[in-house]
Design a protein around this motif. Structure first.
Motif, PDB file in Angstrom:
ATOM      1  N   TRP A 199      -9.186   1.701 -11.652  1.00 26.96           N
ATOM      2  CA  TRP A 199      -9.366   0.383 -12.488  1.00 26.96           C
ATOM      3  C   TRP A 199      -8.681  -0.772 -12.184  1.00 26.96           C
ATOM      4  N   HIS A 200      -7.392  -0.047 -11.928  1.00 28.72           N
ATOM      5  CA  HIS A 200      -6.113  -0.943 -11.784  1.00 28.72           C
ATOM      6  C   HIS A 200      -5.882  -1.930 -10.521  1.00 28.72           C
ATOM      7  N   GLY A 201      -6.909  -1.443  -9.603  1.00 28.06           N
ATOM      8  CA  GLY A 201      -6.839  -1.992  -8.132  1.00 28.06           C
ATOM      9  C   GLY A 201      -7.200  -1.166  -7.129  1.00 28.06           C
ATOM     10  N   LEU A 202      -6.855  -1.776  -6.102  1.00 22.38           N
ATOM     11  CA  LEU A 202      -7.079  -1.105  -4.680  1.00 22.38           C
ATOM     12  C   LEU A 202      -5.878  -1.115  -3.997  1.00 22.38           C
ATOM     13  N   VAL A 203      -5.749  -0.015  -3.208  1.00 21.50           N
ATOM     14  CA  VAL A 203      -4.395  -0.001  -2.164  1.00 21.50           C
ATOM     15  C   VAL A 203      -4.848   1.018  -0.974  1.00 21.50           C
ATOM     16  N   GLN A 204      -4.192   0.332   0.033  1.00 22.04           N
ATOM     17  CA  GLN A 204      -4.713   1.108   1.403  1.00 22.04           C
ATOM     18  C   GLN A 204      -3.657   2.172   1.618  1.00 22.04           C
ATOM     19  N   VAL A 205      -4.250   3.345   2.168  1.00 17.74           N
ATOM     20  CA  VAL A 205      -3.520   4.504   2.426  1.00 17.74           C
ATOM     21  C   VAL A 205      -3.602   4.745   4.241  1.00 17.74           C
ATOM     22  N   CYS A 218      -3.129   2.428  -8.649  1.00 20.89           N
ATOM     23  CA  CYS A 218      -3.580   1.874  -7.268  1.00 20.89           C
ATOM     24  C   CYS A 218      -3.422   0.467  -7.324  1.00 20.89           C
ATOM     25  N   GLY A 219      -3.328  -0.398  -8.418  1.00 24.43           N
ATOM     26  CA  GLY A 219      -3.024  -1.894  -8.303  1.00 24.43           C
ATOM     27  C   GLY A 219      -1.806  -2.487  -8.556  1.00 24.43           C
ATOM     28  N   GLU A 220      -0.997  -1.650  -8.812  1.00 22.20           N
ATOM     29  CA  GLU A 220       0.391  -2.197  -9.116  1.00 22.20           C
ATOM     30  C   GLU A 220       1.416  -2.360  -8.044  1.00 22.20           C
ATOM     31  N   LEU A 221       1.101  -1.598  -7.043  1.00 20.12           N
ATOM     32  CA  LEU A 221       2.551  -1.538  -6.144  1.00 20.12           C
ATOM     33  C   LEU A 221       2.455  -2.890  -5.130  1.00 20.12           C
ATOM     34  N   ARG A 222       3.736  -3.318  -4.788  1.00 22.10           N
ATOM     35  CA  ARG A 222       4.000  -4.399  -4.284  1.00 22.10           C
ATOM     36  C   ARG A 222       5.343  -4.374  -3.229  1.00 22.10           C
ATOM     37  N   SER A 223       5.683  -5.438  -2.743  1.00 21.88           N
ATOM     38  CA  SER A 223       6.817  -5.351  -1.850  1.00 21.88           C
ATOM     39  C   SER A 223       8.233  -4.942  -2.419  1.00 21.88           C
ATOM     40  N   SER A 224       8.196  -4.978  -3.774  1.00 23.21           N
ATOM     41  CA  SER A 224       9.401  -4.736  -4.367  1.00 23.21           C
ATOM     42  C   SER A 224       9.503  -3.194  -4.342  1.00 23.21           C
ATOM     43  N   HIS A 225       8.318  -2.475  -4.042  1.00 22.85           N
ATOM     44  CA  HIS A 225       8.436  -0.920  -4.083  1.00 22.85           C
ATOM     45  C   HIS A 225       8.632  -0.341  -2.868  1.00 22.85           C
ATOM     46  N   PRO A 248      -4.432 -11.300   2.142  1.00 24.04           N
ATOM     47  CA  PRO A 248      -4.071 -11.769   0.997  1.00 24.04           C
ATOM     48  C   PRO A 248      -5.309 -11.893  -0.130  1.00 24.04           C
ATOM     49  N   LYS A 249      -6.442 -11.144   0.252  1.00 22.33           N
ATOM     50  CA  LYS A 249      -7.237 -11.107  -1.078  1.00 22.33           C
ATOM     51  C   LYS A 249      -7.185  -9.893  -1.855  1.00 22.33           C
ATOM     52  N   MET A 250      -5.970  -9.037  -1.478  1.00 25.32           N
ATOM     53  CA  MET A 250      -5.789  -7.827  -2.277  1.00 25.32           C
ATOM     54  C   MET A 250      -4.464  -7.899  -2.782  1.00 25.32           C
ATOM     55  N   PRO A 251      -4.131  -7.859  -4.000  1.00 27.04           N
ATOM     56  CA  PRO A 251      -2.678  -8.131  -4.704  1.00 27.04           C
ATOM     57  C   PRO A 251      -1.924  -7.122  -4.025  1.00 27.04           C
ATOM     58  N   THR A 252      -2.250  -5.826  -3.480  1.00 25.70           N
ATOM     59  CA  THR A 252      -1.555  -4.803  -2.909  1.00 25.70           C
ATOM     60  C   THR A 252      -1.691  -5.087  -1.378  1.00 25.70           C
ATOM     61  N   GLY A 253      -1.885  -6.432  -0.969  1.00 24.26           N
ATOM     62  CA  GLY A 253      -2.193  -6.459   0.597  1.00 24.26           C
ATOM     63  C   GLY A 253      -1.016  -6.620   1.370  1.00 24.26           C
ATOM     64  N   GLU A 254       0.239  -6.594   0.739  1.00 26.10           N
ATOM     65  CA  GLU A 254       1.552  -6.790   1.627  1.00 26.10           C
ATOM     66  C   GLU A 254       2.147  -5.396   2.160  1.00 26.10           C
ATOM     67  N   ILE A 255       1.462  -4.235   1.258  1.00 28.94           N
ATOM     68  CA  ILE A 255       2.012  -2.767   1.530  1.00 28.94           C
ATOM     69  C   ILE A 255       0.930  -2.015   1.743  1.00 28.94           C
ATOM     70  N   GLU A 256       1.200  -0.688   2.271  1.00 26.46           N
ATOM     71  CA  GLU A 256       0.193   0.354   2.358  1.00 26.46           C
ATOM     72  C   GLU A 256       1.089   1.713   2.067  1.00 26.46           C
ATOM     73  N   ILE A 257       0.472   2.767   1.754  1.00 22.60           N
ATOM     74  CA  ILE A 257       1.002   4.097   1.377  1.00 22.60           C
ATOM     75  C   ILE A 257       0.941   4.890   2.825  1.00 22.60           C
ATOM     76  N   LYS A 258       1.871   5.073   3.246  1.00 24.46           N
ATOM     77  CA  LYS A 258       2.003   6.351   4.510  1.00 24.46           C
ATOM     78  C   LYS A 258       1.882   7.671   3.659  1.00 24.46           C
ATOM     79  N   ALA A 259       0.941   8.160   3.995  1.00 22.77           N
ATOM     80  CA  ALA A 259       0.328   9.597   3.007  1.00 22.77           C
ATOM     81  C   ALA A 259       1.156  10.684   3.644  1.00 22.77           C
ATOM     82  N   LYS A 260       1.747  11.445   2.865  1.00 24.53           N
ATOM     83  CA  LYS A 260       2.584  12.907   3.064  1.00 24.53           C
ATOM     84  C   LYS A 260       1.673  13.913   2.750  1.00 24.53           C
ATOM     85  N   THR A 261       1.217  14.086   1.545  1.00 26.16           N
ATOM     86  CA  THR A 261       0.256  15.167   1.013  1.00 26.16           C
ATOM     87  C   THR A 261      -0.904  14.438   0.443  1.00 26.16           C
ATOM     88  N   ALA A 262      -2.012  15.487   0.341  1.00 27.17           N
ATOM     89  CA  ALA A 262      -3.216  14.949  -0.232  1.00 27.17           C
ATOM     90  C   ALA A 262      -3.906  16.190  -0.747  1.00 27.17           C
TER      91      ALA A 262
END
Length: 654
Positions: free
Chosen positions: A85-91, A53-60, A131-145
């Motif tokens: 543990w590795h971070g937070l990401v917005q879905v 959850c913490g590693e995704l960036r604009s490069s992804h 900017p407070k989230m390392p993954t703050g430039e991206i988000e995940i468009k959910a398709k399945t859950a």
């Protein structure tokens, strides 16, 4: 992508650590979590996710990913934040009818439920970046859950800023472990232990050997836990340390041993101690005290966390006598001054009777400490607390002396102090305008011990008033050496006990005193102190069987039959050897700034030695005790009252 670049920015501002130190540098920790070869750990191998959850960036951007984690929170059934543990990401929760099943799962799953989400990495709309989230430039468009496990209502929120009692945290430890602070503490501990193994095994040829947990009762030292056996009247004991085993390994020619050793003591818990604890246990053959100290310094320097200032070695050293005379303790906190000063010569001809009477005795002395700006910060109730503390804990009087703005002395006995005594005292102790002097008189050791305690109490009081004396980010190591080999038993001044343990070798220059004045013998014992806490201790051992038997039987009056195996081994060509044990829990506690070692142990015991999560210790049915030939002897009401404030223990008879 380099691991530290994304983990390094994780949670800056998201959580507050529980201890005294500032927020940990997560990037440095992540860098240190990488292997020595600088390879990035494959965090998503062997599992059902493609990324953390913490590693995704604009490069992804544009990548199809699968994430697994806990629901941190949800906003307006439109956005969901997923955590591991590795971070937070917005879905982004899909709103269209074709994804109704996905929406239902993500909108109805309670917070802290575990879910698996697959979707596409997309950019956040302009202006909505975080900017407070390392993954703050991206988000995940959910398709399945997929809802992997729903969470019921929890007893507390999994957020570090939410206040929780320690009892509640221990009762639900598996929830408390989800916090960023506990994750940081335990992962840092793991990393330090791994680096220690590298240093000892890979760089210096040590052998990692496990020693038995079930042993036998041995004389001296801390009280041991007993474990019943199926043989009537016979018990194992849980060793308080692997001391005898590591000495036997030296006799066996293993030469260099270490162990991350589990140890047990049937004693009450304290912030820096509990019934079961872990130490880094080390023993070497053909070594002297300097060799053990150099090894230990190198070990700590090598394993020191990257997010702390590097350690400077060698560490300073001080004799036990110097530590007692200067700081009033054998584990001094050297981060601040307020040293004890002998002012006996100032009052050699004083008219103050209790000072004169003290100096007239053979061991009599007058000691003092200068509390910087004590007159400015201390209140009347603080002075009363100090005086009552001295009277209650040491049955001794302490006198506060102030120097006011007109340089007049303000004290109940100020009028009895001569002018030359005032001037000499002010010069000797370098007293400034707003300082306060605490003075006491009596036997040297008792006076020093009292002022040593008051030194720490005064530091606490000053820091409560906002004065910074002890930098929490500073690590002040100190070797304390030349301890006495023996102490007189409390309540029995004609008997001796070991100051450290009975296997400590005497100084070679003091061996002759063993047979005439053993109380004057110094031991080859050394303690490592960090910020006023005993971090570890060790010694050069007795490797001569006859000398060891003399110490045990003649001087300590111990039953040598209990140690016959060790004495026999020493008589079979035992090499000279020595070692040290470092308290791993205490070390990590100090490094992380935690307030208690319980904050750096995954499943600790409570202050009273209980496991609040599983309710251990627990009762056992009588039929389960029969194979051990044991029955419970229930305490009387009076015994229950006496032990009400003490750590409980079993009453067993065989």
């Amino acid at each position: 992508m380099y691991l530290g670049s994304w983990l390094g920015r994780l949670c800056r501002g998201l959580s507050r650590p529980i201890g005294k130190t500032p927020q940990p540098a997560w990037g440095s920790l992540s860098r240190s979590l990488a292997l020595s070869s600088q390879r990035i750990p494959e965090l998503s191998s062997f599992v059902a996710r493609t990324n953390t959850c913490g590693e995704l960036r604009s490069s992804h951007l544009g990548q199809e990913v699968t994430l697994c984690g806990w629901i941190q929170y949800r906003r307006q059934n439109t956005f969901l934040v997923l955590r591991d543990w590795h971070g937070l990401v917005q879905v982004i929760i899909p709103q269209d009818e074709s994804a109704a099943s996905v929406r239902k799962i993500l909108c109805e799953a309670p917070v802290e439920s575990v879910v698996k989400v697959s979707g596409t990495v997309i950019s956040r709309p302009p202006g909505q970046e975080n900017p407070k989230m390392p993954t703050g430039e991206i988000e995940i468009k959910a398709k399945t859950a997929e809802l992997l496990n729903a969470c019921k209502k929890l007893p507390f929120e999994i957020k570090d800023f939410v206040k929780k009692t320690e009892a509640l945290r221990l009762q639900y430890r598996y929830l408390d472990l989800r916090s960023f602070q506990m994750q940081y503490n335990l992962r840092l501990r793991s990393k330090m232990v791994m680096k220690m193994r590298e240093y000892l095994c890979n760089l210096h040829g040590f052998v990692d050997i496990e020693t038995p947990t079930l042993f036998k009762r041995t004389p001296g030292g801390a009280k041991e836990f007993l474990v019943p056996s199926r043989e009537p009247g016979k018990f194992y004991s849980l060793p308080q340390s692997p001391q005898q085993f590591k000495q036997l390994l030296m006799v066996g020619g293993l030469d260099r041993y270490f162990q991350v050793a589990r140890c047990y003591r049937d004693e009450g818990s304290r912030p820096d101690r509990q019934p079961e604890f872990t130490q880094i246990d080390i023993e070497m053959s053909f070594v002297d005290q300097a060799g053990i100290q150099h090894l230990t310094e190198g070990l700590l320097q090598y394993s020191w966390p990257d997010d702390k200032e590097p350690l400077v070695i060698p560490f300073p050293s001080m004799t036990f006598a110097e530590a007692l005379a200067t700081y009033g303790t054998d584990k001094p906190d050297t981060r601040f001054g307020m040293k004890i000063v002998d002012i006996g010569d100032v009052f050699r001809n004083t008219e103050i009777r209790f000072l004169r009477d003290a100096l007239a005795k053979p061991q009599g002395t007058v000691k003092a400490i200068c509390v910087p700006e004590g007159a400015k910060y201390f209140k009347k109730e603080d002075i009363e607390f100090i005086k009552n503390f001295a009277a209650h804990h040491f049955s001794q009087e302490v006198l506060p002396i102030f120097l006011n703005a007109k340089r007049n002395w303000s004290s109940p006995f100020a009028k009895f102090i001569k002018e030359e005594e005032r001037l000499e005292l002010a010069k000797l102790m370098e007293i400034k305008e707003e300082d306060m002097v605490l003075l006491t008189a009596g036997e040297h050791e008792k006076a020093c011990s009292l002022l040593g305690k008051l030194r720490l109490e005064c530091a606490d009081l000053l820091e409560m008033r906002g004065v910074v004396l002890r930098d929490p980010a500073s690590f002040s190591f100190l070797w304390v050496v030349d301890f006495p080999l023996f102490l007189t038993k409390e309540g029995s001044p004609t008997e001796l006990e070991s100051a450290h343990h009975p296997f400590t070798a005497p100084h070679s220059s003091d061996i002759h005193l063993l047979y005439t004045e053993p109380e004057k013998v110094r031991g080859q014992h050394y303690d490592l102190v960090l910020n006023g806490t005993e971090l570890g201790g060790g010694s050069i051992r007795v490797h001569d069987a006859q000398l060891q038997q003399y110490i045990l039987a003649t001087l300590l009056k111990e039953d040598v039959q209990l140690l016959s195996h060790l004495l026999q081994a020493l008589d079979c060509g035992a090499p000279p050897h020595g070692g040290i044990a470092l308290g791993l829990d205490r070390l990590v506690c100090l490094v992380t700034g935690a307030s208690s070692i319980r904050d750096v142990i995954a499943f600790p015991k409570s202050y009273r030695g209980h496991d609040l999560m599983s309710n251990a210790p627990d009762s056992v049915l009588p039929e389960e005790l029969k194979p051990y030939h044991i029955q419970v002897s229930w305490p009387t009401d009076l015994e229950e009252e006496e032990k009400a404030s003490a750590t409980p223990s079993n009453h067993l008879s065989s």
